[in-house]
Design an enzyme around this catalytic site. Structure first.
Site, PDB file in Angstrom:
ATOM      1  N   HIS A  20       3.031   6.161  -5.440  1.00  0.00           N
ATOM      2  CA  HIS A  20       3.119   6.462  -6.669  1.00  0.00           C
ATOM      3  C   HIS A  20       1.894   7.854  -6.844  1.00  0.00           C
ATOM      4  O   HIS A  20       2.209   8.462  -7.728  1.00  0.00           O
ATOM      5  CB  HIS A  20       2.234   5.377  -7.311  1.00  0.00           C
ATOM      6  CG  HIS A  20       2.085   5.172  -8.747  1.00  0.00           C
ATOM      7  ND1 HIS A  20       1.789   4.142  -9.645  1.00  0.00           N
ATOM      8  CD2 HIS A  20       2.484   6.335  -9.613  1.00  0.00           C
ATOM      9  CE1 HIS A  20       1.569   4.427 -10.785  1.00  0.00           C
ATOM     10  NE2 HIS A  20       2.019   5.873 -10.802  1.00  0.00           N
ATOM     11  N   GLU A  70       0.762  -1.162  -0.097  1.00  0.00           N
ATOM     12  CA  GLU A  70       0.156   0.072   0.151  1.00  0.00           C
ATOM     13  C   GLU A  70       0.839   1.404   0.128  1.00  0.00           C
ATOM     14  O   GLU A  70       0.536   2.338  -0.377  1.00  0.00           O
ATOM     15  CB  GLU A  70      -0.978   0.009   1.091  1.00  0.00           C
ATOM     16  CG  GLU A  70      -2.109  -1.073   1.167  1.00  0.00           C
ATOM     17  CD  GLU A  70      -2.774  -1.185   0.123  1.00  0.00           C
ATOM     18  OE1 GLU A  70      -3.116  -0.201  -0.693  1.00  0.00           O
ATOM     19  OE2 GLU A  70      -3.331  -2.511  -0.360  1.00  0.00           O
TER      20      GLU A  70
END
Length: 597
Positions: free
Chosen positions: A396, A390
């Protein structure tokens, strides 16, 4: 008896800082009203979108402001609801935000049809007269690419108007699965009563006591079986919704419609199924080795998660897990590591399970918020890898939104699992390289093989299940609970081979998978894993520029089509090579395990 804590009983140090979005409900209400006001401004553009370049740019910027604000409104409400799905106030907030988004869709339905009254030459002229439109070049190109699937203004308004209803199957499944469904109490290995929950199920499946595993397995799936017709009805409705949208938008299948959103060829999906089906022998061998290593007369599905190496207690406290994850990510160098550490220390993560909390783990946020992470952390190796996974998503998101304008700050689902899986691959490499105990090395190797099993083989089996049930419905076949279960049971038999006992209970597993409501989502776990293995090997081999290219990929957002973004990072998912290479590595690791057993 071990009871799940209430939300108020969880230490605030282990809760996400969601109040950084809105300090109180009154601030949320202000943004809610702001969006309503902006919708009024949006209506003024109707009939005037392409009158001149300034109008077009003004519309696009207003559209972004509305989207950005309503994203904050909806995300906050839904995340507050996810903290405790029994909280009626935030159920209401989420419903209101959902209705508001549907209203936006209805009001903005004129935008794309009006833009399509222009041609590409007109757009070039507009951009020359107002260079501000250059920021929207990819967005406008995408509109013209999908021109044949865009309907008239009135038809688009109708489609937008049923958005609230279209969300019904997923919302109903979520409420039934997370808020209403209650699982039985069983006795653990010490004879103490423990209630089965979503968060505890996998740790129970990892339990070294086979009786505990079997009891938990049967109790969970028997509970789903008690509601099998309800779950079948919900899933059927969701399938028909997907097919409805594909037909209305003139696609030849629901699969084609789902993939075209990211300009992905159906061949990519079919290549994945073909590659995995061609390599099922490697999975069958792995199951046989697992059976032999566990010294079992027969192997069942409740034996798939327990570690092959016996008597290794991996009880990893959350604080220790954080430190190990950061060490594992060290090949990504200073820029990445400093931001990840900041994330751990500044309220990105909601760590522990509480009563009513949504059962899945996820990363989520908005352009203006922290890239939050929801966990239900248990002190297991799997849960430590979930942190790394996660955090990959959140990193990202962090890089994308800090390097792209709002319009391109998101990233497509197709590339979403790459960053998360690169993190996992780097972490497992660290664990293997820094462990001297050969039994623990075997333990970690087993864990890595389980990542292959769970991410490539299992998710591809899910993808094949999705394809079958949609194709059958498109042909007019009726799917009952029994039909779903038969299809699912036969796929398990094919994927896991003759060595495993096909427990009757596993046939009900389809009922508990939330991703079946995400419209052909799961195949991207497998393609993403394959791309991630390829990229992580470049990073670990210290290939020149590998880290820099990878970070540029993270920073690219949706500024180009996902296939092209990945190509720039160095991997071509239009070919079978990434998946074939990943499964080749899996086979080699299985052989290595066989030598170590």
């Amino acid at each position: 008896m071990s009871k799940v804590k209430l939300r108020d009983e969880i230490d605030s140090n282990f809760k996400w800082d969601i109040e950084s979005m809105y300090k109180n409900d009154e601030d949320w209400e202000k943004d809610f009203k702001k969006v309503k006001s902006l919708i009024g401004e949006l209506k003024l553009f109707k009939g005037n979108v392409i009158k001149n370049p300034d109008n077009l740019l003004g519309l696009l910027r207003l559209k972004d402001e509305i989207s950005r604000t309503v994203s904050n409104v909806y995300t906050f409400a839904k995340m507050k609801q996810d903290e405790d799905t029994n909280n009626a106030k935030y159920q209401e907030f989420t419903d209101r935000a959902t209705t508001l988004m549907v209203n936006i869709g209805e009001v903005s339905s004129f935008i794309v049809p009006e833009i399509l009254e222009l041609n590409k030459e007109d757009i070039l002229l507009f951009k020359k007269k107002n260079p501000g439109l250059n920021e929207y070049s990819h967005y406008l190109d995408e509109i013209f690419r999908q021109k044949e699937h865009i309907l008239s203004e009135k038809e688009e308004a109708i489609i937008a108007g049923v958005g609230d209803i279209a969300n019904g199957p997923e919302n109903t499944f979520s409420m039934l699965n997370n808020a209403d469904l209650e699982f039985p109490v069983i006795k653990d290995e010490n004879g103490e009563e423990i209630q089965i929950t979503h968060g505890r199920f996998i740790p129970l499946m990892e339990n070294k006591d086979r009786r505990v595993r079997e009891d938990a397995f049967k109790a969970l799936y028997e509970t789903y079986g008690n509601y099998k017709n309800t779950f079948a009805s919900i899933l059927n409705t969701n399938i028909k919704k997907n097919i409805f949208y594909s037909k209305v938008r003139r696609y030849n299948s629901s699969l084609n419609a789902a993939l075209d959103e990211d300009n992905i060829s159906v061949k990519v999906y079919d290549n994945l199924l073909e590659s995995v089906n061609d390599n099922l022998d490697k999975m069958h061998k792995y199951i046989e080795i697992r059976k032999r290593a566990l010294d079992l007369g027969d192997i069942h599905f409740y034996d798939l998660y327990t570690p092959i190496v016996k008597e290794i207690d991996m009880d990893i406290e959350y604080e220790e897990a954080k430190e190990i994850v950061l060490k594992g990510l060290s090949p990504l160098k200073r820029e990445y590591l400093e931001i990840a550490k900041k994330g751990f220390d500044s309220g990105w993560i909601d760590v522990y399970e509480n009563k009513g909390k949504r059962s899945v783990a996820y990363s989520w946020g908005t352009y203006d918020s922290k890239p939050f992470i929801l966990l239900n952390y248990q002190n297991t190796l799997d849960n430590m890898f979930t942190i790394a996974h996660e955090m990959g998503h959140s990193m990202h998101s962090y890089f994308s939104k800090n390097n792209q304008p709002y319009i391109y700050s998101g990233y497509s689902i197709f590339v979403a699992e790459v960053a998360s899986t690169v993190n996992e691959a780097l972490l497992i490499n660290y664990m293997l390289e820094n462990e001297v105990d050969p039994r623990k090395k075997l333990y970690f190797l087993n864990h890595f093989l389980e990542q292959f099993r769970g991410t490539i083989y299992r998710q591809t089996m899910f993808a094949e299940f999705e394809k079958i049930i949609h194709e059958k419905t498109e042909k007019g076949e009726s799917l009952t609970a029994e039909a779903f279960s038969n299809i699912y049971k036969n796929l398990n038999r094919k994927y896991y081979g003759e060595e495993i006992v096909i427990d009757e209970e596993i046939a009900m597993e389809w009922a508990r998978i939330p991703h079946f409501y995400y419209n052909f989502y799961v195949y991207q776990y497998a393609t993403g894993f394959s791309a991630a293995v390829y990229l992580s090997q470049k990073i670990l081999n210290n290939e020149e520029g590998a880290v820099e290219k990878y970070l540029e990929f993270l920073k690219s957002g949706s500024s180009d089509y996902p296939i092209e973004v990945l190509k720039k990072a160095g991997v071509d998912m239009t070919t079978k090579k990434p998946v074939d290479d990943a499964l080749k590595l899996f086979g080699e690791l299985v052989d290595k395990m066989e030598r170590l057993i």
